[in-house]
Motif scaffolding. Structure first.
Motif, PDB file in Angstrom:
ATOM      1  N   ILE A   1       0.849  -1.191   0.000  1.00 39.06           N
ATOM      2  CA  ILE A   1       0.000   0.000   0.000  1.00 39.06           C
ATOM      3  C   ILE A   1       0.885   1.242   0.000  1.00 39.06           C
ATOM      4  O   ILE A   1       1.772   1.388   0.843  1.00 39.06           O
ATOM      5  N   GLN A   2       0.632   2.136  -0.952  1.00 42.36           N
ATOM      6  CA  GLN A   2       1.371   3.401  -1.022  1.00 42.36           C
ATOM      7  C   GLN A   2       0.483   4.593  -0.708  1.00 42.36           C
ATOM      8  O   GLN A   2       0.975   5.653  -0.327  1.00 42.36           O
ATOM      9  N   GLU A   3      -0.823   4.430  -0.886  1.00 44.67           N
ATOM     10  CA  GLU A   3      -1.749   5.498  -0.524  1.00 44.67           C
ATOM     11  C   GLU A   3      -3.130   4.914  -0.267  1.00 44.67           C
ATOM     12  O   GLU A   3      -3.446   3.819  -0.736  1.00 44.67           O
ATOM     13  N   TYR A   4      -3.913   5.657   0.501  1.00 43.10           N
ATOM     14  CA  TYR A   4      -5.292   5.230   0.744  1.00 43.10           C
ATOM     15  C   TYR A   4      -6.187   6.445   0.839  1.00 43.10           C
ATOM     16  O   TYR A   4      -5.741   7.559   1.090  1.00 43.10           O
ATOM     17  N   ARG A   5      -7.460   6.201   0.620  1.00 41.71           N
ATOM     18  CA  ARG A   5      -8.497   7.218   0.764  1.00 41.71           C
ATOM     19  C   ARG A   5      -9.654   6.614   1.534  1.00 41.71           C
ATOM     20  O   ARG A   5     -10.003   5.462   1.315  1.00 41.71           O
ATOM     21  N   VAL A   6     -10.248   7.402   2.390  1.00 40.29           N
ATOM     22  CA  VAL A   6     -11.468   7.009   3.087  1.00 40.29           C
ATOM     23  C   VAL A   6     -12.622   7.710   2.385  1.00 40.29           C
ATOM     24  O   VAL A   6     -12.557   8.918   2.125  1.00 40.29           O
ATOM     25  N   VAL A   7     -13.658   6.962   2.057  1.00 38.62           N
ATOM     26  CA  VAL A   7     -14.835   7.532   1.393  1.00 38.62           C
ATOM     27  C   VAL A   7     -16.057   7.197   2.248  1.00 38.62           C
ATOM     28  O   VAL A   7     -16.271   6.043   2.599  1.00 38.62           O
ATOM     29  N   VAL A   8     -16.805   8.226   2.592  1.00 36.02           N
ATOM     30  CA  VAL A   8     -18.082   8.050   3.284  1.00 36.02           C
ATOM     31  C   VAL A   8     -19.123   8.633   2.340  1.00 36.02           C
ATOM     32  O   VAL A   8     -19.002   9.784   1.916  1.00 36.02           O
ATOM     33  N   ALA A   9     -20.125   7.840   1.979  1.00 40.23           N
ATOM     34  CA  ALA A   9     -21.055   8.267   0.943  1.00 40.23           C
ATOM     35  C   ALA A   9     -22.483   7.874   1.282  1.00 40.23           C
ATOM     36  O   ALA A   9     -22.726   6.986   2.093  1.00 40.23           O
ATOM     37  N   SER A  10     -23.412   8.561   0.613  1.00 41.67           N
ATOM     38  CA  SER A  10     -24.817   8.169   0.682  1.00 41.67           C
ATOM     39  C   SER A  10     -25.354   8.155  -0.740  1.00 41.67           C
ATOM     40  O   SER A  10     -24.828   8.827  -1.626  1.00 41.67           O
ATOM     41  N   GLU A  11     -26.398   7.370  -0.943  1.00 36.61           N
ATOM     42  CA  GLU A  11     -26.967   7.233  -2.282  1.00 36.61           C
ATOM     43  C   GLU A  11     -28.470   7.114  -2.179  1.00 36.61           C
ATOM     44  O   GLU A  11     -28.986   6.305  -1.410  1.00 36.61           O
ATOM     45  N   GLN A  12     -29.171   7.924  -2.982  1.00 35.67           N
ATOM     46  CA  GLN A  12     -30.619   7.837  -3.107  1.00 35.67           C
ATOM     47  C   GLN A  12     -30.901   7.469  -4.552  1.00 35.67           C
ATOM     48  O   GLN A  12     -30.537   8.200  -5.467  1.00 35.67           O
ATOM     49  N   ARG A  13     -31.510   6.327  -4.766  1.00 40.60           N
ATOM     50  CA  ARG A  13     -31.787   5.862  -6.125  1.00 40.60           C
ATOM     51  C   ARG A  13     -33.064   6.506  -6.660  1.00 40.60           C
ATOM     52  O   ARG A  13     -34.027   6.684  -5.909  1.00 40.60           O
TER      53      ARG A  13
ATOM     54  N   GLN B   1      -4.269   1.746  -2.728  1.00 39.21           N
ATOM     55  CA  GLN B   1      -3.536   1.640  -3.986  1.00 39.21           C
ATOM     56  C   GLN B   1      -2.055   1.508  -3.666  1.00 39.21           C
ATOM     57  O   GLN B   1      -1.566   2.043  -2.682  1.00 39.21           O
ATOM     58  N   GLY B   2      -1.352   0.789  -4.534  1.00 41.97           N
ATOM     59  CA  GLY B   2       0.072   0.602  -4.294  1.00 41.97           C
ATOM     60  C   GLY B   2       0.799   0.027  -5.480  1.00 41.97           C
ATOM     61  O   GLY B   2       0.390   0.199  -6.620  1.00 41.97           O
ATOM     62  N   ARG B   3       1.872  -0.689  -5.163  1.00 42.83           N
ATOM     63  CA  ARG B   3       2.672  -1.312  -6.221  1.00 42.83           C
ATOM     64  C   ARG B   3       2.671  -2.816  -6.008  1.00 42.83           C
ATOM     65  O   ARG B   3       2.846  -3.305  -4.888  1.00 42.83           O
ATOM     66  N   THR B   4       2.452  -3.530  -7.099  1.00 48.29           N
ATOM     67  CA  THR B   4       2.389  -4.983  -7.018  1.00 48.29           C
ATOM     68  C   THR B   4       3.753  -5.554  -6.638  1.00 48.29           C
ATOM     69  O   THR B   4       4.794  -4.993  -6.985  1.00 48.29           O
ATOM     70  N   LEU B   5       3.731  -6.648  -5.931  1.00 47.60           N
ATOM     71  CA  LEU B   5       4.959  -7.348  -5.554  1.00 47.60           C
ATOM     72  C   LEU B   5       5.111  -8.648  -6.333  1.00 47.60           C
ATOM     73  O   LEU B   5       6.027  -9.416  -6.075  1.00 47.60           O
ATOM     74  N   LEU B   6       4.194  -8.881  -7.276  1.00 48.13           N
ATOM     75  CA  LEU B   6       4.223 -10.095  -8.082  1.00 48.13           C
ATOM     76  C   LEU B   6       4.403  -9.734  -9.550  1.00 48.13           C
ATOM     77  O   LEU B   6       3.571  -9.010 -10.109  1.00 48.13           O
ATOM     78  N   PRO B   7       5.464 -10.216 -10.176  1.00 47.79           N
ATOM     79  CA  PRO B   7       5.677  -9.902 -11.590  1.00 47.79           C
ATOM     80  C   PRO B   7       4.463 -10.314 -12.435  1.00 47.79           C
ATOM     81  O   PRO B   7       3.923 -11.397 -12.274  1.00 47.79           O
ATOM     82  N   GLY B   8       4.035  -9.397 -13.279  1.00 46.67           N
ATOM     83  CA  GLY B   8       2.925  -9.689 -14.187  1.00 46.67           C
ATOM     84  C   GLY B   8       1.545  -9.492 -13.602  1.00 46.67           C
ATOM     85  O   GLY B   8       0.555  -9.613 -14.305  1.00 46.67           O
ATOM     86  N   SER B   9       1.431  -9.185 -12.320  1.00 49.14           N
ATOM     87  CA  SER B   9       0.113  -8.996 -11.709  1.00 49.14           C
ATOM     88  C   SER B   9      -0.350  -7.557 -11.930  1.00 49.14           C
ATOM     89  O   SER B   9       0.320  -6.620 -11.511  1.00 49.14           O
TER      90      SER B   9
ATOM     91  N   VAL C   1      -3.041  -6.207 -10.625  1.00 49.79           N
ATOM     92  CA  VAL C   1      -3.885  -5.720  -9.524  1.00 49.79           C
ATOM     93  C   VAL C   1      -3.028  -4.937  -8.528  1.00 49.79           C
ATOM     94  O   VAL C   1      -2.115  -5.485  -7.909  1.00 49.79           O
ATOM     95  N   GLN C   2      -3.348  -3.645  -8.420  1.00 52.36           N
ATOM     96  CA  GLN C   2      -2.623  -2.755  -7.510  1.00 52.36           C
ATOM     97  C   GLN C   2      -3.586  -1.887  -6.709  1.00 52.36           C
ATOM     98  O   GLN C   2      -3.192  -0.892  -6.130  1.00 52.36           O
ATOM     99  N   ARG C   3      -4.855  -2.297  -6.710  1.00 51.86           N
ATOM    100  CA  ARG C   3      -5.883  -1.536  -6.009  1.00 51.86           C
ATOM    101  C   ARG C   3      -6.787  -2.487  -5.233  1.00 51.86           C
ATOM    102  O   ARG C   3      -7.021  -3.608  -5.672  1.00 51.86           O
ATOM    103  N   ALA C   4      -7.289  -1.989  -4.121  1.00 56.89           N
ATOM    104  CA  ALA C   4      -8.301  -2.735  -3.371  1.00 56.89           C
ATOM    105  C   ALA C   4      -9.364  -1.763  -2.905  1.00 56.89           C
ATOM    106  O   ALA C   4      -9.071  -0.608  -2.570  1.00 56.89           O
ATOM    107  N   GLU C   5     -10.593  -2.225  -2.914  1.00 59.35           N
ATOM    108  CA  GLU C   5     -11.721  -1.476  -2.371  1.00 59.35           C
ATOM    109  C   GLU C   5     -12.216  -2.280  -1.181  1.00 59.35           C
ATOM    110  O   GLU C   5     -12.619  -3.424  -1.330  1.00 59.35           O
ATOM    111  N   VAL C   6     -12.134  -1.679  -0.011  1.00 58.52           N
ATOM    112  CA  VAL C   6     -12.533  -2.355   1.222  1.00 58.52           C
ATOM    113  C   VAL C   6     -13.841  -1.752   1.686  1.00 58.52           C
ATOM    114  O   VAL C   6     -13.896  -0.575   2.049  1.00 58.52           O
ATOM    115  N   ARG C   7     -14.897  -2.542   1.645  1.00 58.75           N
ATOM    116  CA  ARG C   7     -16.221  -2.091   2.082  1.00 58.75           C
ATOM    117  C   ARG C   7     -16.469  -2.629   3.495  1.00 58.75           C
ATOM    118  O   ARG C   7     -15.943  -3.660   3.881  1.00 58.75           O
TER     119      ARG C   7
END
Length: 164
Positions: free
Chosen positions: A52-64, A81-89, A91-97
């Motif tokens: 992980i090299q950076e992160y953001r916290v998001v608090v949101a609401s949604e009305q459909r 978000q960060g830098r992969t440690l596996l050659p060829g991968s 995926v460098q992002r994660a969304e944690v809900r």
């Protein structure tokens, strides 16, 4: 006859030992994994691993549109978000809900279109994760997808030495 019996016995022992050899697959960051009590991690999984090299916290609401009044949904999530440690991968992002404690947790999954790992944890872990991300030292995101359906997803820190 005795030689054939010993040869057959040796071959049987070798074949019996093959599953144990297959179970000894080692991957980067194995030290972040708990003991495999049920011997479920037998094959080499598809692995996601990034620092992980950076992160953001998001608090949101949604009305459909067209939804009943008062049906606004609110939630919070972390974007990592960060830098992969596996050659060829890619995926460098994660969304944690976060979901209410006690709610069913879906397993980690890959959103291939966005090349993002999706993780879901109880909302009670948000303060713990924020404290972890703000502490000194490296932080990592890992997921493993085994052929038998076992899925592991974590956010872990590098080994730390307690300060006196």
């Amino acid at each position: 006859m005795r030689a054939a019996l010993l040869s057959g016995l040796g071959l049987s022992l070798l074949l019996a030992g093959l599953p144990a050899l297959a179970a000894s697959v080692t991957l980067p960051h194995d030290d972040a994994m708990p003991v495999d009590l049920y011997n479920q991690r037998q094959d080499k999984p598809e692995q996601v691993l990034f620092e992980i090299q950076e992160y953001r916290v998001v608090v949101a609401s949604e009305q459909r549109p067209g939804a009943a009044a008062g049906s606004t949904q609110a939630n919070g999530f972390l974007l990592l978000q960060g830098r992969t440690l596996l050659p060829g991968s890619p995926v460098q992002r994660a969304e944690v809900r976060f979901v209410a404690s006690g709610a069913a947790l879906p397993p980690a999954r890959l959103d291939a279109r966005r090349q993002t790992l999706m993780l879901v944890y109880p909302e009670s872990l948000l303060p713990v994760l924020l404290q972890q991300l703000n502490s000194p030292g490296a932080e990592y995101v890992q997921a493993r997808f085994y052929g038998n359906g076992l899925v592991w997803g974590d956010i872990h820190s590098a080994p730390q030495t307690p300060q006196p």
